[in-house]
Design an enzyme around this catalytic site. Sequence first.
Site, PDB file in Angstrom:
ATOM      1  N   HIS A 174       0.836  -1.218   0.000  1.00  0.00           N
ATOM      2  CA  HIS A 174       0.000   0.000   0.000  1.00  0.00           C
ATOM      3  C   HIS A 174       0.861   1.255   0.000  1.00  0.00           C
ATOM      4  O   HIS A 174       0.759   2.114   0.891  1.00  0.00           O
ATOM      5  CB  HIS A 174      -0.956  -0.004   1.193  1.00  0.00           C
ATOM      6  CG  HIS A 174      -1.939  -1.130   1.188  1.00  0.00           C
ATOM      7  ND1 HIS A 174      -2.893  -1.287   0.199  1.00  0.00           N
ATOM      8  CD2 HIS A 174      -2.108  -2.184   2.037  1.00  0.00           C
ATOM      9  CE1 HIS A 174      -3.614  -2.368   0.440  1.00  0.00           C
ATOM     10  NE2 HIS A 174      -3.160  -2.932   1.541  1.00  0.00           N
ATOM     11  N   VAL A 196     -13.479   1.455   3.615  1.00  0.00           N
ATOM     12  CA  VAL A 196     -12.619   0.288   3.398  1.00  0.00           C
ATOM     13  C   VAL A 196     -11.414   0.667   2.531  1.00  0.00           C
ATOM     14  O   VAL A 196     -10.378  -0.005   2.566  1.00  0.00           O
ATOM     15  CB  VAL A 196     -13.419  -0.860   2.739  1.00  0.00           C
ATOM     16  CG1 VAL A 196     -12.563  -2.121   2.617  1.00  0.00           C
ATOM     17  CG2 VAL A 196     -14.677  -1.168   3.543  1.00  0.00           C
ATOM     18  N   ILE A 208      -9.365   2.983   2.951  1.00  0.00           N
ATOM     19  CA  ILE A 208      -8.410   3.785   3.712  1.00  0.00           C
ATOM     20  C   ILE A 208      -6.972   3.316   3.518  1.00  0.00           C
ATOM     21  O   ILE A 208      -6.037   4.117   3.611  1.00  0.00           O
ATOM     22  CB  ILE A 208      -8.791   3.796   5.218  1.00  0.00           C
ATOM     23  CG1 ILE A 208      -8.036   4.906   5.963  1.00  0.00           C
ATOM     24  CG2 ILE A 208      -8.573   2.436   5.851  1.00  0.00           C
ATOM     25  CD1 ILE A 208      -8.381   6.303   5.522  1.00  0.00           C
ATOM     26  N   ASP A 209      -6.760   2.031   3.216  1.00  0.00           N
ATOM     27  CA  ASP A 209      -5.397   1.542   2.955  1.00  0.00           C
ATOM     28  C   ASP A 209      -4.747   2.282   1.796  1.00  0.00           C
ATOM     29  O   ASP A 209      -3.517   2.381   1.728  1.00  0.00           O
ATOM     30  CB  ASP A 209      -5.412   0.038   2.640  1.00  0.00           C
ATOM     31  CG  ASP A 209      -5.268  -0.805   3.900  1.00  0.00           C
ATOM     32  OD1 ASP A 209      -4.747  -0.294   4.899  1.00  0.00           O
ATOM     33  OD2 ASP A 209      -5.689  -1.971   3.876  1.00  0.00           O
ATOM     34  N   VAL A 224     -10.607   1.723   9.798  1.00  0.00           N
ATOM     35  CA  VAL A 224      -9.582   0.767  10.229  1.00  0.00           C
ATOM     36  C   VAL A 224      -8.829   0.253   9.009  1.00  0.00           C
ATOM     37  O   VAL A 224      -9.440  -0.179   8.027  1.00  0.00           O
ATOM     38  CB  VAL A 224     -10.232  -0.392  11.015  1.00  0.00           C
ATOM     39  CG1 VAL A 224      -9.198  -1.468  11.332  1.00  0.00           C
ATOM     40  CG2 VAL A 224     -10.863   0.133  12.302  1.00  0.00           C
TER      41      VAL A 224
END
Length: 382
Positions: free
Chosen positions: A96, A266, A268-269, A297
């Site tokens: 990432h 989801v 966010i990575d 998260v």
Amino acid sequence: MIIGVPSEVDVDEYRVAITPAGVRELAGAGMTVLVQAGAGDGSKLPDSAYESQGARIIESFEELFDTAELIVKVKDPSPREVALLKPEQTIFSFLHLAPQPELARQLMETGATCIAYETVEQEGRLPLLAPMSEIAGRMSAQVGAYFLEKMIGGRGILLGGVAGVPPAKVVVLGSGIVGANAAKIAAGMLANVVVLDKDLDKLRSLHGYVSGRLTTVMSTALSIEEQVSTADLVICAVLNPGATAPKLISEKLVEEMVPHSVIVDVSIDQGGCAETSRMTTHSEPTYLAHDVIHYCVGNIPGAVPITSTFALTNATLPYIVDLGSEGTIAAIRRNDALAHGVNVMEGKITNQAVADSVGLPHYQLSSIIPFRLSSSDQFPVS
């Protein structure tokens, strides 16, 4: 080849990069597998289970990195791990890098070969990201329902409603693996679900999944504003492989959302889809921004490590076998999917999307390792 599996060091990360069954396959193929003591504890896999299948348990984190030729991990490497990498080593993990330009630079300085699970691509699919995306998608609906509860700070609305009371409205941005799984679970919980995407074929595959409960809408700036502003739960599930996630939800739109509604980002990575999104942990999963609960998260599947560890090993093991039995260079030459996965090699970024996202030069992998790609391959062209 000597393969090293360290304990994960991220906060609330309980997954491990390989199962004892995976160790047996690698050992049976003639590889030496080093597992750091306690690496599998979070997934209820004791050291003895690994030893019984042929692994050597290594107490010292430093010894494992010093000895292994191939490092296999789950999450992107920490500064401590990066500092131990050497030019002759390969690291195979989620990386990432798009939202982490500093990490990209640090990995370049090591000279190591860095292969990212999330950009390994085979026939248009992302086979190593897929199992984690399935889990994250299913969990996003689950956690979204939980944080809509009043005592948690949510609106106090049940996702599926009851007789005489309408259900919650769930908006899913993106209909890939994450979005499709999120939508199906939310629809299965009897919510009214709206899925937005620019890909009509993907929308067609979801259309009518649960009659009257799942609606598909072409994604435009206007449709996003209309749907998000009236949603009880928004699930961000957009992915551009290797690149930073697009900011589809502006801060102004967050201000217009229903008070105490929930955003589960989801994406966010890869930086997140909402301008108000920032990384959180399982220990402190949410924060309030403009009266909207944000759940961002970065390792959602880490909450269910037993499921996640086995699912991840199922997907990664064939590629680890290739790397371990053939060596990194030979495996990359033969396996186009692995070639796509290479993000950094010999101090150069070899993935176009990553290079564009971190603002650094891009180098074709073929300029570092001369090899002929298949005619159908779309591997980076400058």
